[in-house]
Design a protein around this motif. Structure first.
Motif, short mmCIF file in Angstrom:
data_model
loop_
_atom_site.label_atom_id
_atom_site.label_comp_id
_atom_site.label_asym_id
_atom_site.label_seq_id
_atom_site.Cartn_x
_atom_site.Cartn_y
_atom_site.Cartn_z
N ALA A 356 36.07 -34.77 -61.63
CA ALA A 356 34.01 -35.85 -60.83
C ALA A 356 34.72 -36.54 -61.45
N ALA A 357 35.39 -36.63 -62.37
CA ALA A 357 35.87 -37.87 -63.06
C ALA A 357 36.75 -39.05 -61.91
N ALA A 358 37.61 -38.02 -61.73
CA ALA A 358 39.33 -38.45 -60.98
C ALA A 358 38.48 -39.08 -59.80
N ALA A 359 37.98 -38.62 -58.89
CA ALA A 359 37.40 -38.49 -57.89
C ALA A 359 36.25 -39.69 -58.19
N ARG A 360 35.77 -39.68 -58.65
CA ARG A 360 34.67 -41.19 -58.86
C ARG A 360 35.63 -43.07 -59.48
N VAL A 361 36.65 -41.76 -59.65
CA VAL A 361 37.54 -43.58 -60.34
C VAL A 361 38.38 -43.85 -59.21
N THR A 362 38.39 -42.95 -57.84
CA THR A 362 39.15 -43.42 -56.79
C THR A 362 37.91 -44.47 -56.40
N ASP A 363 36.50 -44.13 -56.21
CA ASP A 363 35.93 -45.04 -55.64
C ASP A 363 36.13 -46.54 -56.02
N LEU A 364 35.89 -46.94 -57.78
CA LEU A 364 36.16 -48.06 -58.30
C LEU A 364 37.68 -48.23 -57.69
N GLU A 365 39.09 -48.11 -57.95
CA GLU A 365 39.95 -48.09 -57.06
C GLU A 365 39.99 -48.89 -55.20
N THR A 366 39.24 -48.15 -55.26
CA THR A 366 38.85 -48.28 -53.73
C THR A 366 37.93 -49.49 -53.29
N ALA A 367 36.40 -50.29 -54.25
CA ALA A 367 36.11 -51.28 -54.03
C ALA A 367 36.59 -51.92 -55.12
N TRP A 368 37.72 -51.53 -55.54
CA TRP A 368 38.40 -53.40 -56.30
C TRP A 368 39.21 -53.47 -55.03
N ASP A 369 40.60 -53.05 -54.65
CA ASP A 369 41.71 -53.02 -53.76
C ASP A 369 40.33 -53.84 -52.27
N ASP A 370 39.58 -53.40 -51.95
CA ASP A 370 38.58 -53.94 -51.09
C ASP A 370 38.40 -55.48 -51.02
N ASN A 371 38.04 -55.54 -52.39
CA ASN A 371 37.19 -57.23 -52.92
C ASN A 371 38.29 -57.74 -53.02
N GLN A 372 39.72 -57.46 -53.31
CA GLN A 372 40.49 -58.01 -54.53
C GLN A 372 40.82 -58.96 -53.62
N SER A 373 41.34 -59.80 -52.00
CA SER A 373 40.94 -61.11 -51.89
C SER A 373 40.03 -61.88 -52.04
N ALA A 374 39.01 -61.75 -51.76
CA ALA A 374 37.96 -62.83 -52.48
C ALA A 374 38.07 -62.97 -53.85
N LEU A 375 38.40 -61.72 -54.64
CA LEU A 375 38.35 -62.18 -55.63
C LEU A 375 39.16 -62.85 -56.48
N ASN A 376 40.25 -62.51 -56.40
CA ASN A 376 41.41 -63.35 -56.59
C ASN A 376 41.51 -65.03 -56.20
N ALA A 377 41.02 -65.43 -55.14
CA ALA A 377 40.64 -66.16 -54.57
C ALA A 377 39.31 -67.54 -55.65
N ALA A 378 38.64 -66.03 -55.92
CA ALA A 378 37.56 -66.72 -56.79
C ALA A 378 38.01 -67.06 -57.99
N ASP A 379 38.64 -66.33 -58.34
CA ASP A 379 39.35 -66.35 -59.92
C ASP A 379 40.82 -65.91 -60.48
N CYS A 380 42.04 -66.32 -60.16
CA CYS A 380 43.00 -65.69 -60.29
C CYS A 380 42.90 -65.09 -61.72
N GLY A 381 42.63 -65.86 -62.79
CA GLY A 381 42.56 -65.57 -63.99
C GLY A 381 41.71 -64.07 -64.29
N ALA A 382 40.73 -64.22 -64.07
CA ALA A 382 39.80 -63.78 -64.49
C ALA A 382 39.93 -61.99 -63.45
N TRP A 383 40.90 -62.03 -62.40
CA TRP A 383 41.12 -60.65 -61.11
C TRP A 383 42.34 -60.44 -62.30
N THR A 384 43.16 -61.36 -62.36
CA THR A 384 44.75 -60.33 -62.89
C THR A 384 43.97 -59.84 -63.96
N TYR A 385 42.69 -60.68 -65.21
CA TYR A 385 42.91 -59.67 -66.31
C TYR A 385 42.19 -58.08 -66.25
#
Length: 421
Positions: A356-385
């Motif tokens: 279940a943990a492995a399945a749930r962490v995939t949700d994190l990967e998906t949510a992070w990837d879906d928003n990466q363009s907007a978040l990186n544009a908002a603050d590259c340093g924070a996104w990278t960290y």
């Protein structure tokens, strides 16, 4: 024991189960491979089904359609090309499972699938004495054919992704290499290369070509694409496949029985060997090109398909700085979603529910990837960290032999940056 009992019945002879190799074959093959890339991404990422679940679903659907195809006694465009589309999606998912879920390096995946394809061809040839698709007139030969097709899709995916990883080429530029290689193989086939060898080389190369076309169309402009998205790209190509199949069903231009009376002119002696030598030179030149390109400074097109990691060296913030920047610049709803998923994963790890943990962490990967363009544009340093903290979380939770202490440590570090308890 009677003679009838001692003699095994010969394989049932069928009419040809594959289309004639015309320009239509290659057009629809590229369309199918593009759908294999874009539709798999749409189901897995955009709809959030998850990689493992998507692979299970398409394995079942593919098996059902393949069973129907195998029961037919002759080639039917609709069933045949539906099978190819599904095998394209399934082969892509199998490679993605090895890469993203199991953490297998692409060069290992490519090597494994290359060996598998060689084994399939070897057994096929030993059993049937031919690898020509014009000989697919028995069910054993058809079974070998479809197994080879599945492995070529998985191999083509691994080779294409490995090339992008080595070179850092964008989706547009990455179309050129497989396109040029296919053109060379076509020219050598016309010159006199072994037609079976030329066919299977081109068949493998159409996989990275179609996948790169799909990426180029679906990715956003900052990522080097046209921004159509995976859903729109999938619909466009599915409609194009449907239109082509309807045309072929009506015109019968790809029916072997209709073209079987045509005979090719004899190949001049010596040309097959010359063509094989040229193919070897092209292979060596391709390897040298990839090795040289890999040695140049570049960033992986797979690791960063957007400008997400374009921060200059020395600008990496500390954890308090990244936490403050994320709180100030990232949408609160996104941060809350990331914290919730990370907290859920941590709770599941503590309970010992690793699946279940492995399945749930995939949700994190998906949510992070879906928003990466907007978040990186908002603050590259924070996104990278934060991105560098998410990677070890994914690796730890998905490890073949997970270590709960390590999982909890990386999850707590991530939660601290996200502002969670």
């Amino acid at each position: 024991m009677s003679t009838r009992e001692m003699t095994s019945p010969p394989p049932t002879k069928l009419l040809s189960k594959v289309p004639e190799i015309t320009i239509w074959f290659w057009i629809i093959k590229v369309l199918c491979t593009t759908v294999g890339e874009s539709f798999a991404d749409f189901i897995n990422v955009a709809l959030g089904v998850g990689l493992v679940e998507t692979a299970v679903i398409f394995t079942g659907v593919t098996a059902a359609v393949l069973a129907v195809q195998m029961r037919l006694r002759r080639y039917r465009p609709d069933t045949y090309w539906l099978t190819v589309v599904l095998l394209s999606i399934t082969g892509t998912l199998y490679t993605d499972l090895l890469t993203d879920q199991a953490g297998v390096p692409l060069w290992i995946s490519a090597s494994v699938f290359s060996v598998m394809l060689a084994v399939v061809f070897a057994i096929w040839f030993i059993k049937e004495r031919t690898l020509s698709i014009h000989s697919i007139t028995t069910r054993p030969r058809e079974a070998f054919y479809w197994l080879a097709v599945l492995v070529t899709f998985a191999l083509g995916t691994a080779l294409g992704d490995w090339t992008l990883d080595l070179t850092g080429w964008g989706p547009g530029a990455s179309i050129l290499l497989p396109l040029i290689l296919i053109s060379i193989v076509t020219a050598l086939w016309r010159f006199g290369a072994n037609p079976v060898l030329a066919f299977w080389i081109a068949y493998i190369l159409t996989r990275p070509l179609g996948a790169n076309i799909g990426d180029w169309l679906s990715l956003t402009a900052p990522e080097g694409g046209l921004g159509l998205g995976t859903f729109t790209t999938s619909i466009i190509f599915l409609l194009a496949i449907l239109a082509t199949v309807v045309y072929l069903s009506i015109s019968k231009t790809d029916t072997v029985e209709r073209t079987s009376g045509k005979t090719a002119p004899p190949t001049p002696p010596g040309r097959p060997r010359t063509a094989l030598g040229i193919l070897a030179v092209v292979a060596v030149a391709t390897i040298m090109l990839l090795a040289y390109t890999s040695s140049l400074p570049h960033k992986s097109a797979l690791a960063d398909e957007s400008p997400a990691k374009s921060c200059t060296a020395g600008s990496a913030p500390t954890q308090p700085e990244a936490q403050a920047a994320a709180k100030a610049n990232f949408p609160a709803s996104n941060m809350a979603e990331f914290r919730t998923i990370a907290s859920d994963t941590l709770a599941l790890v503590k309970k010992g529910d690793q699946a279940a943990a492995a399945a749930r962490v995939t949700d994190l990967e998906t949510a992070w990837d879906d928003n990466q363009s907007a978040l990186n544009a908002a603050d590259c340093g924070a996104w990278t960290y934060i991105d560098k903290q998410i990677d070890p979380v994914l690796s730890a939770v998905r490890a073949p032999t997970p270590k709960p202490a390590t999982e909890q440590t990386v999850l707590k570090n991530l939660l601290a940056t996200l502002g969670g308890a």
